[in-house]
Design an enzyme around this catalytic site. Structure first.
Site, PDB file in Angstrom:
ATOM      1  CB  ILE A 146       6.514  -3.762   0.656  1.00  0.00           C
ATOM      2  CG1 ILE A 146       6.024  -2.516  -0.111  1.00  0.00           C
ATOM      3  CG2 ILE A 146       5.478  -4.872   0.631  1.00  0.00           C
ATOM      4  CD1 ILE A 146       4.852  -1.800   0.540  1.00  0.00           C
ATOM      5  CG  LEU A 169      -1.767   1.258   1.480  1.00  0.00           C
ATOM      6  CD1 LEU A 169      -2.708   1.534   0.306  1.00  0.00           C
ATOM      7  CD2 LEU A 169      -2.552   1.123   2.786  1.00  0.00           C
ATOM      8  N   GLY A 200      20.341  -0.018  33.476  1.00  0.00           N
ATOM      9  CA  GLY A 200      21.471   0.897  33.582  1.00  0.00           C
ATOM     10  C   GLY A 200      22.399   0.767  32.390  1.00  0.00           C
ATOM     11  N   GLY A 201      23.709   0.777  32.645  1.00  0.00           N
ATOM     12  CA  GLY A 201      24.682   0.667  31.558  1.00  0.00           C
ATOM     13  C   GLY A 201      24.517  -0.615  30.766  1.00  0.00           C
ATOM     14  N   GLY A 260       1.935   7.660   2.514  1.00  0.00           N
ATOM     15  CA  GLY A 260       2.062   6.702   3.604  1.00  0.00           C
ATOM     16  C   GLY A 260       0.818   6.778   4.453  1.00  0.00           C
ATOM     17  CD  GLU A 280       1.842   4.584  -4.442  1.00  0.00           C
ATOM     18  OE1 GLU A 280       1.074   3.783  -4.993  1.00  0.00           O
ATOM     19  OE2 GLU A 280       1.948   5.791  -4.783  1.00  0.00           O
ATOM     20  CD  GLU A 300      -0.525  -3.875  10.410  1.00  0.00           C
ATOM     21  OE1 GLU A 300      -1.735  -3.875  10.692  1.00  0.00           O
ATOM     22  OE2 GLU A 300       0.152  -4.910  10.301  1.00  0.00           O
TER      23      GLU A 300
END
Length: 384
Positions: free
Chosen positions: A156, A124, A340-341, A130, A126, A364
């Protein structure tokens, strides 16, 4: 709607075990190689995962919407790439045929999709359309017993693996908007169809997207979904309503996995002589995540049951997609923060999920499109 609780529980247990014993141990491999091993794909076929939502008459399991979202809760507790491979066959790649296809189209394509012998894809979006899908420019011009397609589609999902594409194209050059759009089933080896290079993405390695290009691509007139022009956009919207509910369920499952990982880490990680799970600010992040996941899960189940009762759930599906995808992003952020890290290091799943789930708020229908759909539906209801 649960048709047979015992049978469903057997299916859910099988999928949960498959996720735990096969998919989770292969997450890092898929992320590193950008490929799902063929042996895992074969196991997915054996479990019937490619035909979850396809009617039993065509070889699928024909799950109700409530059953489908409960399956999605389970299969989403691992890398989204695994779910993405089967997702188009159960969703946007097959549902146009299931909902509006002719009997001949159903008989020819659905058994192959259900078995996983072919992969379906939904074309759908392009470059210039969108969120504004009704302004697409791909054209389909009638030429005897064929239509000649010209144009290109972008981002797609599963296009590199797809055997068939559900393609939205403009069949009336005069009309503007959605009423001029028709849906076509286009096979991958049709002359004039070609694919662009596979996109390099932020996350979801192993799930592939690329451009699909049509240059004087001759498609049999018999392949127009529903057998007539001008209903393709309506087909697409029906497909997306269901797809948005499914993605919302995927967001719940992914968030549950991230929270489970964050909780386990917080209970193991020691600071100041005690597990960081004992710190109230860590507990606040855990609690907020738990509450939001519960809210999203409840929303998804309620909307699924309404759809099974034949109610119009356009608003509810958008509410679920909006809330669950945003919730999932917040849980991903908290998961990294709790780690954390370590959460910034690819050795831990938190780092990968943080990138992977970002897409849920985009495809979607973006969060902003869901807001527009919800508000417009509210206004329309108030004017009745």
């Amino acid at each position: 709607m649960i048709r047979d609780e015992e049978t469903l529980n057997i299916l859910l247990d099988s999928i949960a075990r498959f996720v735990r014993e096969v998919l989770v141990p292969n997450e890092a491999l898929v992320a590193e190689t950008d490929t799902i091993p063929p042996a895992i794909v074969a196991q997915m076929r054996e479990l019937g995962l490619f035909g979850l939502s396809i009617p039993e008459a065509y070889g699928g399991l024909e799950l109700s919407m409530e059953e489908e979202v409960r399956v999605a809760f389970e299969i989403a507790r691992t890398s989204p790439a695994f779910r993405s491979l089967i997702g188009t066959n159960n969703g946007i790649g097959s549902q146009g045929i299931v909902i509006d296809g002719t009997e001949a189209q159903k008989l020819h394509y659905l058994p192959k999709l259900a078995a996983g012998d072919i992969i379906g894809s939904f074309a759908l979006t392009e470059a210039g359309s969108g969120s504004d899908a009704a302004s697409l420019r791909t054209t389909a011009v009638r030429d005897g017993d064929f239509y000649i397609l010209n144009g290109s589609k972008r981002y797609i999902t599963n296009a590199p693996e797809a055997s068939i594409f559900t393609v939205m194209a403009r069949t009336d050059p005069v009309k503007r908007g959605a009423s001029a759009i028709s849906a076509f089933i286009v096979e991958k080896d049709t002359p004039g169809l070609s694919l662009g290079k596979i996109d390099k993405k932020m996350g979801q390695q192993g799930a592939h997207t690329c451009d699909v290009i049509f240059e004087n691509c001759r498609v049999p007139a018999a392949n127009i979904i529903g057998g007539k022009e001008g209903v393709g956009f309506k087909t697409a919207m029906k497909v997306l309503d269901k797809g948005r509910l499914h993605i919302a369920a995927v967001c719940v499952g992914a968030a549950e996995r991230m929270l489970a990982d964050a909780l386990a880490y917080a209970m193991e990680r020691q600071q100041f002589g005690q597990p960081i799970a004992e710190f109230q600010l860590i507990q606040a992040m855990l609690a907020d995540s738990k509450a939001e996941i519960y809210a999203a899960r409840s929303m998804v189940l309620d909307a699924a049951r309404r759809r099974d009762n034949k109610e119009d759930i356009s608003t509810e599906a958008s509410c679920c997609k909006l809330f669950a995808s945003e919730m999932c992003g917040r849980v991903a952020d908290r998961s990294v923060q709790i780690h954390g890290g370590a959460g910034y290091i690819s050795e831990y799943a938190a780092e990968r999920f943080y990138r992977d789930v970002r897409l849920f708020r985009i495809y979607e229908g973006t969060t902003q499109i869901q807001q527009i759909v919800i508000a417009r539906n509210m206004i329309k209801a108030a004017q009745k």
